[in-house]
Design an enzyme around this catalytic site. Structure first.
Site, short mmCIF file in Angstrom:
data_model
loop_
_atom_site.label_atom_id
_atom_site.label_comp_id
_atom_site.label_asym_id
_atom_site.label_seq_id
_atom_site.Cartn_x
_atom_site.Cartn_y
_atom_site.Cartn_z
N HIS A 1 0.77 -13.73 -5.89
CA HIS A 1 1.04 -12.63 -6.83
C HIS A 1 0.97 -13.18 -8.25
CE1 HIS A 1 2.98 -9.23 -8.82
NE2 HIS A 1 2.71 -8.55 -7.72
N ASP B 1 2.03 -6.32 0.23
CA ASP B 1 0.87 -5.75 0.91
C ASP B 1 0.66 -6.33 2.30
OD1 ASP B 1 -0.29 -5.75 -2.29
OD2 ASP B 1 -0.23 -3.92 -1.10
#
Ligand code: SDX
Length: 438
Positions: free
Chosen positions: A315, A373
């Site tokens: 991320h 996700d």
């Protein structure tokens, strides 16, 4: 919100003879200070340079705070861990939109307003007919959300708070209906109309999975899991799609067009498309031989020349565990238990990949933890949502965040149309030569 005067300054000095410059330093409620560089170009003729905006605050905001090092996420000051376990998605929508969690009366008013705007105009069906049946749902959603701007002339003016309010309700209410229509179209089944006696997540599941011949058998664990997916994806500071919505809305376009721009940006596999990409990655490793082949796959990921990434990991901001991923992981195991899928090869493969990423030095040193996700894709697959619909569900959830961020920008008296500059590295001025002399 206009920034108050600062108590500290930053001094910029130059070795090229440009006079040094004192710039205001602003402190937020929490998080990094910012250096106000708005006077920089006028005073020095220089721009800052920050492709990807890794060191740039594009705005001031009071909606969502992220601390990537601590793995902290707050919506209007409330920790995501508390919201995801004590509230439902529409309560969180109220919080993100208006700044406070609703009391009983406010909640009932908000839920009623959303419930009574869930139907799409009947003409919307004709847009779908223009798509091939195998069109990706995000292609359909980009079209449908933009098309909403052709139906609501009474809520197109971004500068009118009342029109922003009704367009917000319409968008939040209609996204599940449009997502379900996009799905039904791809499988050739008739559309299911929303029902006013169902919850937001329940309506979405029924519109996706029921048919005129057989209603959907509700499962409270699955409905709660879907509601939690929506909460965890509702907003996330100035991510790529939110920045796109802000930039698009800064031109004064209508709210539906600005949200359609966010849908288009979210589609990318580095952003909202990661949940679909993560499942496709699992399918590919399974096709190559599953758990037995994980070592070869991980070697590919570590090989820079392979261009293979561990989708659903890493991320830009979280260099600690994504707090949403921890909550999504809990939900993932609840759903797998409820459906008796813990022994399913695909989910066992996912758990094996997760274990490696959490222990392998390559990933640990780069702080590549599973992100939201990775697990949301597994949960949606287990619920029965088709992989190609994952990002459309993400867009549905993020719509409230996009709207709130857009509203915050438009309400800021200091906002202007976004217009970044550049470092030009192209040709000096030159003259066109006749074609025979080129
Ligand atoms: C979302 O912004 C948001 O808030 C987004 C989001 C939201 O809610 O809006 O949180 C939603 O988009 C989550 C992220 C979903 N994307 C993915 O899961 C796709 C896979 N992840 C990557 O592509 C990547 O991690 C990014 C794009 C998410 C972040 O990339 P960064 O921070 O810019 O990291 P980088 O590309 O600079 O990589 C740093 C290093 C590199 O290796 P070195 O050059 O140091 O040797 O880590 C490696 C990268 O090669 N790396 C990965 C990797 N991600 C980064 N290696 C393998 N697999 C990965 N997934």
């Amino acid at each position: 919100m206009a920034l108050t005067s600062s108590t500290h300054t930053a001094t910029l000095s130059f070795s090229d003879g440009t006079p040094s410059l004192e710039l205001p330093l602003y402190q937020g409620t929490i998080g990094p200070d910012v250096i106000d560089i708005r006077a920089l170009y006028a005073r020095t003729g220089k721009f800052t340079y920050d492709p990807g905006f890794l060191s740039t605050a594009s705005c001031n905001s009071s909606i969502t705070y992220i601390d990537g090092d601590k793995g902290e996420l707050l919506y209007r000051g409330y920790p995501i861990e508390q919201l995801a376990t004590q509230c439902d998605f529409l309560e969180v929508c109220h919080l993100i939109l208006y700044g406070e969690l609703p009391n009983e009366k406010q909640r009932n008013t908000f839920v009623s307003a959303v419930t009574h705007h869930t139907m799409a105009h009947e003409q919307m069906q004709f847009f779908l007919r223009g798509f091939r049946r195998d069109a990706h749902p995000m292609a359909v959603m980009t079209g449908l959300v933009g098309a909403l701007s052709a139906f609501y002339p009474d809520s197109m003016n971004l500068n009118d708070p009342a029109q922003r309010q009704i367009s917000a309700i319409r968008l939040i209410a209609k996204m599940p209906t449009l997502v379900a229509m996009a799905y039904k179209y791809t499988i050739g089944q008739p559309y299911m109309y929303p029902r006013n006696d169902l919850s937001y997540a329940g309506n979405l599941m029924r519109m996706m999975f029921a048919t005129p011949c057989e209603d959907y058998k509700f499962n409270a664990v699955l409905a709660r899991a879907l509601d939690r997916i929506l909460i965890l994806h509702a907003d996330h500071e100035q991510n790529a799609s939110t920045s796109t919505v802000r930039m698009c809305a800064s031109s004064g376009t209508n709210p539906f067009a600005a949200i359609a721009a966010g849908v288009a940006c979210l589609w990318g596999p580095a952003h909202g498309g990661a949940n679909e990409a993560a499942l496709n990655m699992l399918f590919e490793v399974q096709r190559q031989g599953g758990v037995a082949k994980i070592g070869e796959f991980i070697a590919q990921v570590k090989d820079k020349n392979s261009n293979v990434r561990l989708m659903g990991f890493g991320h830009r901001v979280y260099k600690n565990y994504d707090p949403r991923a921890r909550l999504m992981r809990e939900t993932c195991h609840e759903v797998l238990s409820e459906l008796g899928l813990h022994e399913d090869p695909l989910f066992k493969l996912a758990m094996a990949l997760e274990k490696i990423a959490l222990e392998d030095e390559y990933f640990v040193s780069r702080k590549l933890y599973p992100n939201v996700d990775f697990y949301s894709g597994i949960v949606q697959k287990a619920i029965g949502i088709p992989v190609t619909l994952f990002t459309a569900i993400f867009a549905l959830a993020r719509t409230v965040g996009w709207i709130a961020q857009l509203n915050e920008m438009i309400s800021d008296p200091e906002y202007k149309i976004g217009r970044p500059r550049q470092l030009f590295i192209g040709s000096q001025r030159r003259d066109v030569q006749p074609i025979g002399q080129r």
